[in-house]
Write an enzyme that holds these catalytic residues in place. Structure first.
Site, short mmCIF file in Angstrom:
data_model
loop_
_atom_site.label_atom_id
_atom_site.label_comp_id
_atom_site.label_asym_id
_atom_site.label_seq_id
_atom_site.Cartn_x
_atom_site.Cartn_y
_atom_site.Cartn_z
N TYR A 15 1.29 -1.27 -0.08
CA TYR A 15 -0.09 0.34 0.48
C TYR A 15 0.82 1.22 0.39
O TYR A 15 0.00 2.38 -0.06
CB TYR A 15 -0.98 0.01 1.48
N HIS A 20 -4.63 5.89 -1.90
CA HIS A 20 -5.12 5.59 -0.57
C HIS A 20 -4.04 6.38 0.69
O HIS A 20 -4.03 6.31 1.56
CB HIS A 20 -6.09 4.78 -0.58
N ASN A 66 -9.81 1.58 7.66
CA ASN A 66 -11.63 0.98 8.23
C ASN A 66 -11.43 1.36 9.38
O ASN A 66 -12.81 1.67 10.40
CB ASN A 66 -12.14 0.68 7.51
N ASP A 91 -7.46 11.14 1.70
CA ASP A 91 -7.35 10.97 0.41
C ASP A 91 -8.84 11.49 -0.21
O ASP A 91 -9.18 11.44 0.32
CB ASP A 91 -6.96 10.05 -0.53
N ASN A 112 -13.94 6.31 4.38
CA ASN A 112 -14.22 4.88 5.10
C ASN A 112 -13.24 5.63 6.45
O ASN A 112 -13.56 5.43 7.54
CB ASN A 112 -14.31 3.32 4.84
#
Length: 187
Positions: A15, A20, A66, A91, A112
């Site tokens: 990631y 994100h 989340n 973001d 989220n």
């Protein structure tokens, strides 16, 4: 005076450079400019920088996007920081790539991470710096888009945007939210 600056993202190499994770990258750039090093602590990677008598606690939650609210709540309580001194860097699909918008409060706009922070803190009344990532994706491909890396062209443009994000964060802590919004939101 203390501030909690929470940059949202997901932990893990896969990631690291995704759209994100721009919240993590903004904090990485700010920490690097101050020669600060993140330490793996409870609920996140944390470092501290000092600017003109202010202490900025930089937090990259390790709870995944989340569940960011758990980390934010813990560090607000741990450092005894009032919610008006919280700034969340996130973001935003609704803004064109590289656009930066500081807001004093607002809805989660379908994000989220913000949704969880709002749920855990019980309020929408905290500042957030929205970093535009654009929305150049086909219908139904939103998740793939936000979890994909920036294009080469976007990556080139990021350095200046990361620096500007750091300036906005510092201004938020030194000049207050209203002055900072007036200075940066119209650019």
């Amino acid at each position: 005076m203390k501030y909690l600056i929470a940059g949202l993202g997901n932990i893990g190499r896969e990631y690291e450079y995704t759209r994100h994770n721009i919240g993590f990258r903004v904090l990485d750039a700010l920490a690097e400019a101050s020669n600060a090093v993140f330490m793996d602590k409870r609920y996140g990677f944390v470092t501290e920088i000092k600017i003109k008598g202010r202490t900025l606690i930089l937090l990259k939650p390790s709870t995944y996007m989340n569940l960011s609210g758990n980390a934010v709540r813990y560090w607000l309580q741990q450092e005894k920081i009032p919610i008006e001194n919280l700034l969340v860097v996130v973001d935003d699909l609704a803004l064109p790539f590289g656009s930066l918008r500081l807001k004093g409060k607002g809805s989660d706009a379908g994000h989220n991470g913000l949704k969880n922070i709002q749920s855990v803190l019980g309020t929408q009344n905290y500042a957030r710096l929205r970093f535009g990532i654009g929305n150049e994706f086909a219908k139904g491909a939103q998740i793939h888009y936000v979890l994909d890396n920036f294009s080469g062209e976007e990556e080139q443009a990021l350095k200046n945007k990361l620096e500007t994000s750091g300036e906005i964060i510092k201004s938020f802590c030194l000049a207050g939210i209203q002055n900072t919004m007036n200075q940066y939101n119209n650019k």
